[in-house]
Write a protein that holds these residues in place. Structure first.
Motif, PDB file in Angstrom:
ATOM      1  N   LYS A  56       2.853   7.164   3.102  1.00  0.00           N
ATOM      2  CA  LYS A  56       4.160   6.880   3.687  1.00  0.00           C
ATOM      3  C   LYS A  56       4.843   8.201   3.971  1.00  0.00           C
ATOM      4  O   LYS A  56       4.692   9.176   3.235  1.00  0.00           O
ATOM      5  CB  LYS A  56       5.024   6.017   2.765  1.00  0.00           C
ATOM      6  CG  LYS A  56       5.384   6.706   1.455  1.00  0.00           C
ATOM      7  CD  LYS A  56       6.284   5.846   0.586  1.00  0.00           C
ATOM      8  CE  LYS A  56       6.577   6.564  -0.743  1.00  0.00           C
ATOM      9  NZ  LYS A  56       7.511   5.809  -1.574  1.00  0.00           N
ATOM     10  N   CYS A  57       5.617   8.229   5.049  1.00  0.00           N
ATOM     11  CA  CYS A  57       6.453   9.372   5.404  1.00  0.00           C
ATOM     12  C   CYS A  57       7.888   8.920   5.198  1.00  0.00           C
ATOM     13  O   CYS A  57       8.307   7.915   5.781  1.00  0.00           O
ATOM     14  CB  CYS A  57       6.254   9.773   6.858  1.00  0.00           C
ATOM     15  SG  CYS A  57       4.565  10.181   7.253  1.00  0.00           S
ATOM     16  N   VAL A  58       8.630   9.663   4.372  1.00  0.00           N
ATOM     17  CA  VAL A  58       9.984   9.237   4.036  1.00  0.00           C
ATOM     18  C   VAL A  58      10.978  10.377   4.158  1.00  0.00           C
ATOM     19  O   VAL A  58      10.643  11.546   3.980  1.00  0.00           O
ATOM     20  CB  VAL A  58      10.067   8.649   2.607  1.00  0.00           C
ATOM     21  CG1 VAL A  58       9.223   7.398   2.476  1.00  0.00           C
ATOM     22  CG2 VAL A  58       9.693   9.669   1.559  1.00  0.00           C
ATOM     23  N   ARG A 157      -1.624  -3.955  12.007  1.00  0.00           N
ATOM     24  CA  ARG A 157      -2.594  -3.972  10.910  1.00  0.00           C
ATOM     25  C   ARG A 157      -2.201  -5.092   9.960  1.00  0.00           C
ATOM     26  O   ARG A 157      -1.298  -4.939   9.148  1.00  0.00           O
ATOM     27  CB  ARG A 157      -2.573  -2.648  10.140  1.00  0.00           C
ATOM     28  CG  ARG A 157      -3.350  -1.513  10.714  1.00  0.00           C
ATOM     29  CD  ARG A 157      -4.861  -1.684  10.633  1.00  0.00           C
ATOM     30  NE  ARG A 157      -5.390  -1.781   9.297  1.00  0.00           N
ATOM     31  CZ  ARG A 157      -5.951  -0.776   8.629  1.00  0.00           C
ATOM     32  NH1 ARG A 157      -6.061   0.395   9.165  1.00  0.00           N
ATOM     33  NH2 ARG A 157      -6.418  -0.981   7.415  1.00  0.00           N
ATOM     34  N   GLN A 158      -2.891  -6.219  10.039  1.00  0.00           N
ATOM     35  CA  GLN A 158      -2.532  -7.382   9.238  1.00  0.00           C
ATOM     36  C   GLN A 158      -2.573  -7.116   7.737  1.00  0.00           C
ATOM     37  O   GLN A 158      -1.773  -7.643   6.978  1.00  0.00           O
ATOM     38  CB  GLN A 158      -3.468  -8.542   9.574  1.00  0.00           C
ATOM     39  CG  GLN A 158      -2.731  -9.819   9.723  1.00  0.00           C
ATOM     40  CD  GLN A 158      -3.561 -10.885  10.400  1.00  0.00           C
ATOM     41  OE1 GLN A 158      -4.721 -10.687  10.704  1.00  0.00           O
ATOM     42  NE2 GLN A 158      -2.951 -12.016  10.630  1.00  0.00           N
ATOM     43  N   ASP A 159      -3.485  -6.254   7.304  1.00  0.00           N
ATOM     44  CA  ASP A 159      -3.617  -5.990   5.875  1.00  0.00           C
ATOM     45  C   ASP A 159      -2.465  -5.170   5.290  1.00  0.00           C
ATOM     46  O   ASP A 159      -2.300  -5.113   4.077  1.00  0.00           O
ATOM     47  CB  ASP A 159      -4.945  -5.294   5.580  1.00  0.00           C
ATOM     48  CG  ASP A 159      -5.039  -3.902   6.181  1.00  0.00           C
ATOM     49  OD1 ASP A 159      -4.507  -3.690   7.292  1.00  0.00           O
ATOM     50  OD2 ASP A 159      -5.647  -3.024   5.547  1.00  0.00           O
ATOM     51  N   PRO A 165       4.425  -2.531  -0.540  1.00  0.00           N
ATOM     52  CA  PRO A 165       5.468  -3.342  -1.181  1.00  0.00           C
ATOM     53  C   PRO A 165       6.559  -3.762  -0.186  1.00  0.00           C
ATOM     54  O   PRO A 165       6.887  -3.028   0.746  1.00  0.00           O
ATOM     55  CB  PRO A 165       6.047  -2.406  -2.247  1.00  0.00           C
ATOM     56  CG  PRO A 165       5.020  -1.359  -2.464  1.00  0.00           C
ATOM     57  CD  PRO A 165       4.283  -1.222  -1.166  1.00  0.00           C
ATOM     58  N   GLN A 166       7.102  -4.926  -0.415  1.00  0.00           N
ATOM     59  CA  GLN A 166       8.092  -5.511   0.487  1.00  0.00           C
ATOM     60  C   GLN A 166       9.300  -4.600   0.702  1.00  0.00           C
ATOM     61  O   GLN A 166       9.808  -4.482   1.821  1.00  0.00           O
ATOM     62  CB  GLN A 166       8.538  -6.859  -0.082  1.00  0.00           C
ATOM     63  CG  GLN A 166       9.479  -7.627   0.816  1.00  0.00           C
ATOM     64  CD  GLN A 166       9.643  -9.058   0.348  1.00  0.00           C
ATOM     65  OE1 GLN A 166       8.660  -9.759   0.172  1.00  0.00           O
ATOM     66  NE2 GLN A 166      10.880  -9.473   0.134  1.00  0.00           N
ATOM     67  N   TYR A 167       9.770  -3.917  -0.343  1.00  0.00           N
ATOM     68  CA  TYR A 167      10.949  -3.062  -0.193  1.00  0.00           C
ATOM     69  C   TYR A 167      10.668  -1.880   0.741  1.00  0.00           C
ATOM     70  O   TYR A 167      11.572  -1.397   1.436  1.00  0.00           O
ATOM     71  CB  TYR A 167      11.481  -2.594  -1.545  1.00  0.00           C
ATOM     72  CG  TYR A 167      10.671  -1.515  -2.221  1.00  0.00           C
ATOM     73  CD1 TYR A 167      11.018  -0.173  -2.079  1.00  0.00           C
ATOM     74  CD2 TYR A 167       9.553  -1.828  -2.992  1.00  0.00           C
ATOM     75  CE1 TYR A 167      10.275   0.829  -2.695  1.00  0.00           C
ATOM     76  CE2 TYR A 167       8.812  -0.833  -3.605  1.00  0.00           C
ATOM     77  CZ  TYR A 167       9.167   0.489  -3.453  1.00  0.00           C
ATOM     78  OH  TYR A 167       8.431   1.471  -4.043  1.00  0.00           O
ATOM     79  N   LEU A 168       9.405  -1.402   0.796  1.00  0.00           N
ATOM     80  CA  LEU A 168       9.064  -0.316   1.718  1.00  0.00           C
ATOM     81  C   LEU A 168       8.972  -0.824   3.151  1.00  0.00           C
ATOM     82  O   LEU A 168       9.381  -0.127   4.088  1.00  0.00           O
ATOM     83  CB  LEU A 168       7.745   0.350   1.305  1.00  0.00           C
ATOM     84  CG  LEU A 168       7.781   1.157   0.009  1.00  0.00           C
ATOM     85  CD1 LEU A 168       6.404   1.711  -0.313  1.00  0.00           C
ATOM     86  CD2 LEU A 168       8.815   2.272   0.081  1.00  0.00           C
ATOM     87  N   GLU A 178      15.497  -8.886   1.248  1.00  0.00           N
ATOM     88  CA  GLU A 178      15.683 -10.340   1.363  1.00  0.00           C
ATOM     89  C   GLU A 178      15.378 -10.830   2.778  1.00  0.00           C
ATOM     90  O   GLU A 178      14.919 -11.953   2.982  1.00  0.00           O
ATOM     91  CB  GLU A 178      17.123 -10.755   1.012  1.00  0.00           C
ATOM     92  CG  GLU A 178      17.640 -10.277  -0.324  1.00  0.00           C
ATOM     93  CD  GLU A 178      18.132  -8.836  -0.316  1.00  0.00           C
ATOM     94  OE1 GLU A 178      19.083  -8.496   0.409  1.00  0.00           O
ATOM     95  OE2 GLU A 178      17.542  -8.036  -1.064  1.00  0.00           O
ATOM     96  N   THR A 179      15.666  -9.983   3.763  1.00  0.00           N
ATOM     97  CA  THR A 179      15.389 -10.339   5.156  1.00  0.00           C
ATOM     98  C   THR A 179      13.886 -10.505   5.361  1.00  0.00           C
ATOM     99  O   THR A 179      13.443 -11.433   6.036  1.00  0.00           O
ATOM    100  CB  THR A 179      15.947  -9.272   6.122  1.00  0.00           C
ATOM    101  OG1 THR A 179      17.344  -9.127   5.876  1.00  0.00           O
ATOM    102  CG2 THR A 179      15.706  -9.644   7.578  1.00  0.00           C
ATOM    103  N   ILE A 180      13.104  -9.630   4.757  1.00  0.00           N
ATOM    104  CA  ILE A 180      11.641  -9.739   4.858  1.00  0.00           C
ATOM    105  C   ILE A 180      11.183 -11.050   4.228  1.00  0.00           C
ATOM    106  O   ILE A 180      10.332 -11.756   4.786  1.00  0.00           O
ATOM    107  CB  ILE A 180      10.938  -8.535   4.186  1.00  0.00           C
ATOM    108  CG1 ILE A 180      11.348  -7.225   4.845  1.00  0.00           C
ATOM    109  CG2 ILE A 180       9.418  -8.710   4.205  1.00  0.00           C
ATOM    110  CD1 ILE A 180      10.994  -7.088   6.306  1.00  0.00           C
ATOM    111  N   SER A 181      11.770 -11.422   3.094  1.00  0.00           N
ATOM    112  CA  SER A 181      11.429 -12.694   2.444  1.00  0.00           C
ATOM    113  C   SER A 181      11.707 -13.871   3.370  1.00  0.00           C
ATOM    114  O   SER A 181      10.883 -14.788   3.495  1.00  0.00           O
ATOM    115  CB  SER A 181      12.220 -12.876   1.145  1.00  0.00           C
ATOM    116  OG  SER A 181      11.835 -11.928   0.205  1.00  0.00           O
TER     117      SER A 181
END
Length: 191
Positions: A56-58, A157-159, A165-168, A178-181
């Motif tokens: 990841k690039c942050v 990339r489906q995988d 992680p969802q937060y990333l 929560e939006t991703i959920s």
């Protein structure tokens, strides 16, 4: 390395010999999950090509991390802005998984470019692809709803949704977790 060579040949329309010449200057590096590939504050003099793994690039701001991009198998990875401008990197590149990356230094790449004409063509193609990718990402951030941005990531990339992680993912898409959920729930409820 065989898959990387095949990918580079296809990506840049290279002969077997040209791909071998290009990749001959790369060094294989094994990194562990959470290892830093490129720290904030240092000038980037390296370009990587990921054989296996995920990075990841942050950007860091006020103690918070904002994800700029993800890089995975067959992706080039670098802080290209720092690489081109010779200015200290404003972002950090960190492994999300154990990663095998092949690296080349600025010095080796410049030497290759002087010795082989096809490297200039590769450089131009890389620059064009980077520009187009950033243009599409910016346009999508400005115009597309979050659900569409999520679906584009999955289509790429489906995988990744299983590996990141969802937060990333939320940070990358500039939304709350929560939006991703909610987006995932809507997608799973479709007939």
């Amino acid at each position: 390395m065989k898959e990387l060579k095949k990918h580079v040949r296809t990506l840049f329309d290279l002969s077997e010999k040209e791909a071998e010449i290009f990749l001959s200057q790369f060094t294989r590096v094994s990194l562990s999950k959470n290892d830093v590939f490129m720290p904030t504050g240092k000038v980037c003099h390296t370009i990587g090509l990921i054989e296996k793994g995920l990075m990841k690039c942050v950007y860091h701001r006020n103690g918070e991390e904002t994800v700029f991009e993800f890089a995975y198998e067959n992706s080039f990875i670098s802080d290209y802005y720092s690489f081109v401008t010779l200015t200290p990197s404003e972002k950090e590149i960190r492994c999300l998984e154990d990663t095998i990356v092949h690296t080349i230094s600025r010095e080796s790449l410049e030497k290759l470019g002087k010795e082989h004409v096809f490297i200039e063509s590769m450089s131009r193609k890389i620059n064009e692809r980077l520009f187009l990718r950033m243009h599409e990402r910016l346009k999508s951030m400005l115009l597309d709803p979050a659900a569409e941005r999520y679906q584009k990531l999955v289509a790429e990339r489906q995988d990744l949704t299983q590996r990141i992680p969802q937060y990333l993912i939320a940070s990358y898409l500039n939304v709350k977790p929560e939006t991703i959920s909610r987006i995932r729930k809507k997608i799973s409820n479709r007939p």
